[in-house]
Write an enzyme that holds these catalytic residues in place. Structure first.
Site, PDB file in Angstrom:
ATOM      1  N   LYS A  95      82.183  32.499 -22.839  1.00  0.00           N
ATOM      2  CA  LYS A  95      82.227  31.297 -21.994  1.00  0.00           C
ATOM      3  C   LYS A  95      83.528  31.297 -21.200  1.00  0.00           C
ATOM      4  O   LYS A  95      84.596  31.618 -21.747  1.00  0.00           O
ATOM      5  CB  LYS A  95      82.118  30.054 -22.887  1.00  0.00           C
ATOM      6  CG  LYS A  95      81.961  28.735 -22.148  1.00  0.00           C
ATOM      7  CD  LYS A  95      81.762  27.588 -23.159  1.00  0.00           C
ATOM      8  CE  LYS A  95      81.637  26.230 -22.501  1.00  0.00           C
ATOM      9  NZ  LYS A  95      81.481  25.128 -23.488  1.00  0.00           N
ATOM     10  N   SER A 170      77.843  21.906 -22.214  1.00  0.00           N
ATOM     11  CA  SER A 170      78.451  22.602 -21.104  1.00  0.00           C
ATOM     12  C   SER A 170      78.233  24.114 -21.132  1.00  0.00           C
ATOM     13  O   SER A 170      78.272  24.763 -20.094  1.00  0.00           O
ATOM     14  CB  SER A 170      79.958  22.338 -21.093  1.00  0.00           C
ATOM     15  OG  SER A 170      80.567  22.826 -22.280  1.00  0.00           O
ATOM     16  N   SER A 194      78.309  21.179 -27.004  1.00  0.00           N
ATOM     17  CA  SER A 194      78.123  22.192 -25.959  1.00  0.00           C
ATOM     18  C   SER A 194      77.721  23.582 -26.423  1.00  0.00           C
ATOM     19  O   SER A 194      77.477  24.455 -25.596  1.00  0.00           O
ATOM     20  CB  SER A 194      79.382  22.306 -25.109  1.00  0.00           C
ATOM     21  OG  SER A 194      79.473  21.183 -24.282  1.00  0.00           O
TER      22      SER A 194
HETATM   23  N1  GLN Z   1      78.290  16.947 -23.100  1.00  0.00           N
HETATM   24  C1  GLN Z   1      79.484  16.533 -23.772  1.00  0.00           C
HETATM   25  C2  GLN Z   1      80.509  16.138 -22.742  1.00  0.00           C
HETATM   26  O1  GLN Z   1      80.197  16.136 -21.617  1.00  0.00           O
HETATM   27  C3  GLN Z   1      79.991  17.612 -24.653  1.00  0.00           C
HETATM   28  C4  GLN Z   1      80.720  18.681 -23.957  1.00  0.00           C
HETATM   29  C5  GLN Z   1      81.208  19.771 -24.854  1.00  0.00           C
HETATM   30  O2  GLN Z   1      80.829  19.872 -26.023  1.00  0.00           O
HETATM   31  N2  GLN Z   1      82.098  20.570 -24.314  1.00  0.00           N
HETATM   32  O3  GLN Z   1      81.609  15.819 -23.033  1.00  0.00           O
END
Ligand code: GLN
Length: 520
Positions: A95, A170, A194
């Site tokens: 990532k 994400s 994410s």
């Molecule tokens: N979707 C969540 C957010 O927008 C989690 C993001 C993540 O785990 N990096 O914060």
């Protein structure tokens, strides 16, 4: 061989094999790491597309040359008969919020476009030391803020199961790469879900290890008390193998747990071989009902039935404070982000706007941040700055911390009567691209079930549990375990996965993507 019959659309069979099996073949010299790496680079070439066009667009950067050189080094070591680590020679995607010495690190943000870090993240260094072959960097929502990868400054990743839908976020790039056969393994980061939510909606395995058990050194910080790196894979055992490569104490991360990693590979092997007799499984009652897609609930209920058939004692558990998790998270995460993202000040990294000698430092900083950050990142910085301001601190940030404590207590109480807790990973399957971009609250709901484990710091994973009957898209079951008992979640997931693989409706593990291949 599971997966060997999966559709590979004229591509090498190698792209559908488990990482463990690839390693076995490489170490037995039945195939070389270079051949395996080439097969994946060809798959990327065939289905990924460039720059957000028609393809899956899982990758922001592919380092074919570097990957082939790393693969050659492993092939040489194998030929010399030296000892190689269990995943040596297997390709992996990373990532793009983890630093890499030989590749850019953008975090999906224009503010870091083209930035080349001067060091490897600890996890990346550990991949290299174990002989894994980094293929490239995967797409993400800007600074890992989002649930769909639509917040990336470099175009949306598309779900390999339906290219008109989101791959989750994400870390949509990492999970989509694994789902599409572009990489057998990938690394993700999970602050609120994410790794697990993209895993669920792409039909792959995603694990958020116990907080502090995988180093955050070199992970660009979003919300430091929640961020956790973990593995993405197509099987539970593969995730465990990767988990053991990246995990363990790191003196360069001050929140790193200085103790042994839970034996996750052993647990995955034991789970695949054995039953679940005597394992107490608690269904979290709060995670069902309104807002949950019927096809998701049906697939989840069926998965729980399988756990019961494997001998688990299944009960329902109430965790009433979990209803505070989402609001608490959306105060704590933005608060920490507003502080962490202050480092992007136009002086130290990447983009600099308006530096023509006529403007003050403050003006250059402000113009750079205005241009370099996207809308969601700005929204979070503003919410976080407000929540931490003197007049609001007690009412907002302080309250959220109290809710966090209540959530920890719910977990503690639930784990007194249960070994693991289960829920759907996410309330719905992959939604259409564009459907939630104008509605942040709808977007935030995608992480309803995953956020409590980030707030509490315990282990949690998502394992595929078939397709939803109402739209034929992948569903994930979340399995949560106490902190430092990650092995329990792996054992239950592996037992379930093995039972499911023998079911008649198991389906292909890699989507065909013929349309993409044909268009090239
Ligand atoms: N979707 C969540 C957010 O927008 C989690 C993001 C993540 O785990 N990096 O914060």
């Amino acid at each position: 061989m599971r997966g060997a019959s999966a559709a590979t659309g004229g591509q090498s069979e190698l792209i559908s094999l488990d990482a463990g099996e690839l390693a076995r073949r490489i170490h037995a010299r039945e195939v070389s790491s270079v051949e395996v790496t080439r097969a994946h680079l060809e798959r990327i070439e065939a289905v990924d597309g460039a720059g957000g066009g028609d393809g899956v667009h899982a990758f922001l950067h592919v380092d074919a040359e570097g990957a082939l050189a790393a693969a050659e080094a492993v092939d040489r070591a194998v030929a010399e008969g030296g000892p190689v680590s269990p995943l040596a020679g297997v390709p992996v995607a990373v990532k793009d919020n983890m630093t890499t010495l030989d590749m850019p690190t953008t975090c999906g943000s224009a503010i870091l476009d083209g930035w080349r870090p001067p060091y490897d993240a600890t996890v990346v260094a550990r991949l290299r030391a174990a002989g894994l072959v980094p293929l490239g960097k995967t797409n993400l929502d800007e600074f890992a803020m989002g649930s769909s990868t639509e917040n990336s400054a470099f175009g949306t990743t598309r779900n390999p199961w339906d290219l008109a839908r989101i791959p989750g976020g994400s870390g949509g790039g990492s999970s989509a790469a694994v789902a599409a056969g572009e990489a057998p393994l990938a690394l993700g980061s999970d602050t609120g879900g994410s790794i697990r939510q993209p895993g669920a909606v792409t039909g792959t395995v995603g694990v958020k290890p116990t907080y502090g058990t995988v180093s955050r050194f070199g992970l660009v910080a979003f919300s430091s008390s929640l961020d956790q790196i973990g593995p993405c894979a197509r099987s539970v055992l593969d995730a465990a193998l990767l988990h053991e490569v990246i995990g363990g104490h790191d003196p360069r991360d001050q929140t790193s747990v200085d103790g042994p990693l839970p034996p996750v590979v052993e647990a995955a092997l034991a789970g695949a071989r054995g039953d679940l007799a005597g394992v107490r499984v608690g269904i979290v009652t709060e995670f069902s009902g309104e807002g949950y897609q019927p096809g998701v609930l049906a697939a989840f209920t069926d998965a729980v039935r399988v756990l019961g058939e494997l001998g688990a004692d299944v009960v329902e558990v109430a965790c009433p404070s979990f209803s505070y998790a989402l609001p608490a998270y959306y105060l704590i995460a933005p608060s920490e982000a507003s502080s962490n993202l202050a480092r992007f000040d136009a002086m130290r990294y990447g983009l600099r706007v308006g530096d023509d000698g006529s403007q003050s430092t403050d003006e250059v900083m402000s113009q750079t941040r205005e241009k370099g950050f996207g809308a969601e990142v700005k929204r979070r910085i503003m919410i976080g700055t407000h929540a931490l301001s003197a007049g609001s601190y007690d009412a907002l940030y302080g309250k959220a911390l109290k809710a966090r404590t209540l959530i920890v207590r719910d977990f503690t109480a639930a784990f007194e009567t249960c070994d693991v807790l289960v829920s759907p990973t996410t309330p719905t399957t992959a939604f259409p691209i564009g459907e939630r971009t104008d509605d942040p609250l709808a977007m935030y709901l995608a992480d309803l079930c995953t956020i409590p484990s980030n707030l509490a710091g315990n282990a949690a994973l998502s394992v595929p549990c078939g397709l939803a009957a109402d739209d034929q898209l992948p569903v994930g079951m979340q399995i949560m375990a106490p902190a430092l008992a990650d092995d329990r979640a792996y054992r239950v997931a592996a037992a379930y996965e093995t039972a499911r693989a023998s079911a008649s409706d198991a389906g292909p593990r890699i989507p065909e993507l013929r349309a993409l291949e044909g268009s090239r």
